[in-house]
Design a protein around this motif. Structure first.
Motif, mmCIF file in Angstrom:
data_model
loop_
_atom_site.group_PDB
_atom_site.id
_atom_site.type_symbol
_atom_site.label_atom_id
_atom_site.label_comp_id
_atom_site.label_asym_id
_atom_site.label_seq_id
_atom_site.Cartn_x
_atom_site.Cartn_y
_atom_site.Cartn_z
ATOM 1 N N GLY A 1 22.268 -22.898 28.255
ATOM 2 C CA GLY A 1 21.266 -22.799 27.203
ATOM 3 C C GLY A 1 20.355 -21.590 27.367
ATOM 4 O O GLY A 1 19.723 -21.152 26.418
ATOM 5 N N GLU A 2 20.307 -21.033 28.563
ATOM 6 C CA GLU A 2 19.464 -19.868 28.838
ATOM 7 C C GLU A 2 20.268 -18.571 28.922
ATOM 8 O O GLU A 2 19.723 -17.531 29.285
ATOM 9 C CB GLU A 2 18.693 -20.093 30.133
ATOM 10 N N GLY A 3 21.546 -18.614 28.642
ATOM 11 C CA GLY A 3 22.400 -17.429 28.709
ATOM 12 C C GLY A 3 23.553 -17.648 29.669
ATOM 13 O O GLY A 3 23.845 -18.767 30.073
ATOM 14 N N TRP A 4 24.207 -16.561 30.038
ATOM 15 C CA TRP A 4 25.370 -16.638 30.907
ATOM 16 C C TRP A 4 24.957 -16.692 32.366
ATOM 17 O O TRP A 4 24.076 -15.974 32.803
ATOM 18 C CB TRP A 4 26.282 -15.447 30.678
ATOM 19 N N MET B 1 24.940 -17.387 42.711
ATOM 20 C CA MET B 1 24.729 -17.475 41.273
ATOM 21 C C MET B 1 23.702 -16.444 40.875
ATOM 22 O O MET B 1 22.759 -16.179 41.609
ATOM 23 C CB MET B 1 24.247 -18.861 40.869
ATOM 24 N N ASP B 2 23.901 -15.857 39.674
ATOM 25 C CA ASP B 2 22.937 -14.890 39.183
ATOM 26 C C ASP B 2 23.092 -14.777 37.666
ATOM 27 O O ASP B 2 24.125 -15.137 37.128
ATOM 28 C CB ASP B 2 23.156 -13.533 39.831
ATOM 29 N N GLY B 3 22.085 -14.260 37.047
ATOM 30 C CA GLY B 3 22.111 -14.086 35.597
ATOM 31 C C GLY B 3 22.672 -12.758 35.144
ATOM 32 O O GLY B 3 22.772 -12.492 33.953
ATOM 33 N N HIS B 4 23.054 -11.890 36.089
ATOM 34 C CA HIS B 4 23.629 -10.593 35.701
ATOM 35 C C HIS B 4 24.669 -10.133 36.693
ATOM 36 O O HIS B 4 24.799 -10.639 37.771
ATOM 37 C CB HIS B 4 22.550 -9.538 35.579
#
Length: 53
Positions: free
Chosen positions: A28-31, A50-53
């Motif tokens: 829900g907050e992105g990939w 884990m990371d958002g980018h």
């Protein structure tokens, strides 16, 4: 399904052979990028990040 790459994911002792994988999970907050390292002997995840980018 046959393994056309003739890969062997068996090992005779822990830590002898490791494999890694990277996957992307839509949240829900992105990939979310998820990387794992798996021990071929125990079949356990021995590390992850884990990371958002």
């Amino acid at each position: 399904m046959p393994d056309l790459g003739s890969r062997d994911f068996t090992a005779n002792a822990p830590g002898e052979k490791l494999v890694g994988d990277i996957t992307y999970v839509k949240t829900g907050e992105g990939w979310l990028h998820l990387a794992t390292v798996i021990d071929c002997y125990t079949k356990e995840v021995i590390g992850y990040a884990m990371d958002g980018h």
